[in-house]
Design a protein around this motif. Structure first.
Motif, PDB file in Angstrom:
ATOM      1  N   VAL A   1      34.033   1.366  20.837  1.00 29.89           N
ATOM      2  CA  VAL A   1      33.660   2.372  19.837  1.00 29.89           C
ATOM      3  C   VAL A   1      32.403   3.112  20.276  1.00 29.89           C
ATOM      4  CG1 VAL A   1      32.906   2.714  17.451  1.00 29.89           C
ATOM      5  CG2 VAL A   1      34.740   1.096  17.950  1.00 29.89           C
ATOM      6  N   LEU A   2      31.458   2.370  20.856  1.00 28.51           N
ATOM      7  CA  LEU A   2      30.209   2.989  21.310  1.00 28.51           C
ATOM      8  C   LEU A   2      30.465   4.002  22.414  1.00 28.51           C
ATOM      9  CD1 LEU A   2      27.160   2.819  20.777  1.00 28.51           C
ATOM     10  CD2 LEU A   2      27.008   1.184  22.658  1.00 28.51           C
ATOM     11  N   TRP A   3      31.347   3.657  23.361  1.00 27.76           N
ATOM     12  CA  TRP A   3      31.727   4.609  24.414  1.00 27.76           C
ATOM     13  C   TRP A   3      32.236   5.906  23.796  1.00 27.76           C
ATOM     14  CZ3 TRP A   3      30.774   5.291  29.286  1.00 27.76           C
ATOM     15  CH2 TRP A   3      30.518   4.209  30.123  1.00 27.76           C
TER      16      TRP A   3
ATOM     17  N   LEU B   1      29.174  12.439  21.049  1.00 26.32           N
ATOM     18  CA  LEU B   1      27.879  12.973  20.627  1.00 26.32           C
ATOM     19  C   LEU B   1      27.256  13.817  21.728  1.00 26.32           C
ATOM     20  CD1 LEU B   1      25.610  13.080  18.528  1.00 26.32           C
ATOM     21  CD2 LEU B   1      24.679  10.979  19.532  1.00 26.32           C
ATOM     22  N   ILE B   2      27.310  13.331  22.963  1.00 23.55           N
ATOM     23  CA  ILE B   2      26.774  14.091  24.095  1.00 23.55           C
ATOM     24  C   ILE B   2      27.491  15.438  24.217  1.00 23.55           C
ATOM     25  CG2 ILE B   2      26.596  14.166  26.612  1.00 23.55           C
ATOM     26  CD1 ILE B   2      26.205  11.123  26.551  1.00 23.55           C
TER      27      ILE B   2
ATOM     28  N   THR C   1      26.869  22.534  21.227  1.00 23.15           N
ATOM     29  CA  THR C   1      26.111  23.153  20.131  1.00 23.15           C
ATOM     30  C   THR C   1      24.941  23.962  20.671  1.00 23.15           C
ATOM     31  OG1 THR C   1      26.707  21.373  18.599  1.00 23.15           O
ATOM     32  CG2 THR C   1      24.785  22.707  18.036  1.00 23.15           C
ATOM     33  N   VAL C   2      24.237  23.403  21.642  1.00 28.11           N
ATOM     34  CA  VAL C   2      23.108  24.118  22.252  1.00 28.11           C
ATOM     35  C   VAL C   2      23.588  25.386  22.950  1.00 28.11           C
ATOM     36  CG1 VAL C   2      21.342  24.004  24.047  1.00 28.11           C
ATOM     37  CG2 VAL C   2      21.688  22.059  22.517  1.00 28.11           C
TER      38      VAL C   2
ATOM     39  N   LEU D   1      35.232  21.246  23.458  1.00 20.76           N
ATOM     40  CA  LEU D   1      34.940  19.853  23.126  1.00 20.76           C
ATOM     41  C   LEU D   1      36.009  18.922  23.695  1.00 20.76           C
ATOM     42  CD1 LEU D   1      32.908  18.098  21.552  1.00 20.76           C
ATOM     43  CD2 LEU D   1      34.379  18.328  19.550  1.00 20.76           C
ATOM     44  N   LEU D   2      37.259  19.378  23.667  1.00 24.61           N
ATOM     45  CA  LEU D   2      38.342  18.589  24.252  1.00 24.61           C
ATOM     46  C   LEU D   2      38.137  18.420  25.753  1.00 24.61           C
ATOM     47  CD1 LEU D   2      41.464  20.141  22.444  1.00 24.61           C
ATOM     48  CD2 LEU D   2      40.403  17.928  21.975  1.00 24.61           C
ATOM     49  N   ILE D   3      37.717  19.489  26.406  1.00 23.43           N
ATOM     50  CA  ILE D   3      37.516  19.431  27.853  1.00 23.43           C
ATOM     51  C   ILE D   3      36.409  18.448  28.218  1.00 23.43           C
ATOM     52  CG2 ILE D   3      36.726  20.762  29.852  1.00 23.43           C
ATOM     53  CD1 ILE D   3      38.189  23.162  28.717  1.00 23.43           C
ATOM     54  N   LEU D   4      35.372  18.386  27.393  1.00 24.65           N
ATOM     55  CA  LEU D   4      34.246  17.515  27.715  1.00 24.65           C
ATOM     56  C   LEU D   4      34.557  16.037  27.534  1.00 24.65           C
ATOM     57  CD1 LEU D   4      31.021  19.386  26.564  1.00 24.65           C
ATOM     58  CD2 LEU D   4      31.954  19.084  28.840  1.00 24.65           C
ATOM     59  N   ASN D   5      35.787  15.703  27.161  1.00 18.53           N
ATOM     60  CA  ASN D   5      36.206  14.302  27.192  1.00 18.53           C
ATOM     61  C   ASN D   5      36.171  13.748  28.614  1.00 18.53           C
ATOM     62  OD1 ASN D   5      37.484  13.030  24.530  1.00 18.53           O
ATOM     63  ND2 ASN D   5      37.829  15.237  24.491  1.00 18.53           N
ATOM     64  N   ILE D   6      36.042  14.653  29.575  1.00 19.16           N
ATOM     65  CA  ILE D   6      35.938  14.217  30.968  1.00 19.16           C
ATOM     66  C   ILE D   6      34.692  13.363  31.180  1.00 19.16           C
ATOM     67  CG2 ILE D   6      34.614  16.202  31.798  1.00 19.16           C
ATOM     68  CD1 ILE D   6      36.299  16.118  34.345  1.00 19.16           C
ATOM     69  N   ILE D   7      33.693  13.502  30.300  1.00 13.64           N
ATOM     70  CA  ILE D   7      32.484  12.675  30.396  1.00 13.64           C
ATOM     71  C   ILE D   7      32.845  11.205  30.254  1.00 13.64           C
ATOM     72  CG2 ILE D   7      30.280  12.102  29.296  1.00 13.64           C
ATOM     73  CD1 ILE D   7      30.041  15.013  28.470  1.00 13.64           C
ATOM     74  N   LEU D   8      33.717  10.903  29.292  1.00 14.93           N
ATOM     75  CA  LEU D   8      34.147   9.524  29.070  1.00 14.93           C
ATOM     76  C   LEU D   8      34.937   9.007  30.265  1.00 14.93           C
ATOM     77  CD1 LEU D   8      35.522   7.986  25.819  1.00 14.93           C
ATOM     78  CD2 LEU D   8      36.751   7.626  27.945  1.00 14.93           C
ATOM     79  N   ILE D   9      35.866   9.820  30.751  1.00 15.87           N
ATOM     80  CA  ILE D   9      36.706   9.400  31.873  1.00 15.87           C
ATOM     81  C   ILE D   9      35.859   9.121  33.107  1.00 15.87           C
ATOM     82  CG2 ILE D   9      38.581  10.093  33.416  1.00 15.87           C
ATOM     83  CD1 ILE D   9      39.610  11.913  31.186  1.00 15.87           C
TER      84      ILE D   9
END
Length: 301
Positions: free
Chosen positions: A18-20, A26-27, A33-34, A71-79
């Motif tokens: 869940v933390l991952w 959040l990142i 947002t910035v 935001l969907l694309i930035l799921n690459i951070i998790l991968i």
């Protein structure tokens, strides 16, 4: 004592999973947002005050399809995060084998597209939707954005649940329990989505069982990652159905809910909350567990 220790280990692994998910999301939200706020200030800075900026960040961004697509694309951070950490020391954690990877990915994507389209056609035939063609040339860029976005989003969920969580639990629990627990947590993570119902929650568990079985038989994330990506992209941007309660993603067709019962169209949660999805996924699970030769060839080669 053994059961207590195993229970504590399961809770700790659940917490890290869940933390991952929360940290990477959040990142991603902070980054976008910035960037979007800076762009808005560049365009309208002279005409915006602090109240306008706050309203934009807290309300308008949530309904901006470009923001959601990015935001969907930035799921690459998790991968990438999980891959970098575990690829060398535990290569079996995330099975991204090179052999036949392109073939498995393409087959998985086609299967996801076909299976969800079948569910949609059955619902449409039973009067679940009124369909309108809304595609315009201007929608093409957004369609491509969401196509790429869902490539990463679908794979990220499989990397997390059928990769990291599956492998961690499988080191000390029997396979049936691993499948049950990974599927349950997958469904729990969607409890905050709009329109969630008891049947939708059950279907998410069944979907988790289905994907975990494919993970087990193929020992690969390519097929099921592509399947999940196609499943989401087909229902939202292509067919105009809410994706697990998330609307505002219609770019080709718009499937407007009819007066039919939610058992047919899933209500505001989307077709994942329908009885049709339940039945189709159960048939798919039956086919996998019976190890039909055609299924084995499809997902393993």
């Amino acid at each position: 004592m053994k059961y207590v220790n195993n229970g504590l280990r399961v809770c700790w692994i659940f917490f890290k999973t869940v933390l991952w998910e929360l940290v990477t999301e959040l990142i991603s939200v902070i980054i976008l947002t910035v960037l979007f706020t800076i762009k808005m200030l560049q365009l309208y800075g002279k005409n915006m005050n602090s109240r306008d900026i706050s309203s934009y960040i807290l309300h308008d961004l949530e309904y901006d399809p470009v923001f959601f697509g990015c935001l969907l694309i930035l799921n690459i951070i998790l991968i990438l995060g999980l891959y970098v950490i575990y690829h060398r020391k535990e290569p079996d954690m995330l099975p991204f084998e090179r052999k036949n990877c392109i073939s498995k990915y393409i087959k998985g994507y086609i299967c996801g597209l076909i299976l969800f389209t079948l569910i949609w056609l059955i619902s449409l035939g039973l009067g679940g939707f009124q369909v309108e063609l809304i595609f315009k040339h201007g929608n093409l860029a957004m369609l491509c954005l969401f196509f790429v976005g869902y490539l990463f989003q679908g794979m990220s969920e499989e990397v997390l649940f059928r990769g990291y969580l599956y492998k961690r639990l499988n080191t000390f629990l029997p396979l049936p329990m691993v499948i049950a627990l990974t599927s349950l947590l997958f469904a729990v993570m969607h409890l905050g989505n709009d329109g969630i119902s008891v049947l939708a929650f059950i279907n998410l568990i069944i979907f988790g069982v289905f994907t975990a079985l494919i993970r087990y038989h193929s020992n690969s994330l390519w097929f099921i990652g592509a399947f999940h990506s196609a499943w989401n992209f087909t229902q939202g941007p292509l067919l105009g159905v809410a994706v697990s309660g998330n609307g505002n993603q219609q770019f080709v067709l718009f499937s407007k809910l009819s007066d039919a019962t939610a058992l047919i169209n899933g209500g505001s949660f989307g077709l994942e909350g329908s009885l049709i999805t339940t039945l189709i996924l159960l048939v798919a699970i039956f086919a996998i567990t019976k190890k039909f030769s055609c299924i084995e060839k499809l997902i393993c080669k």
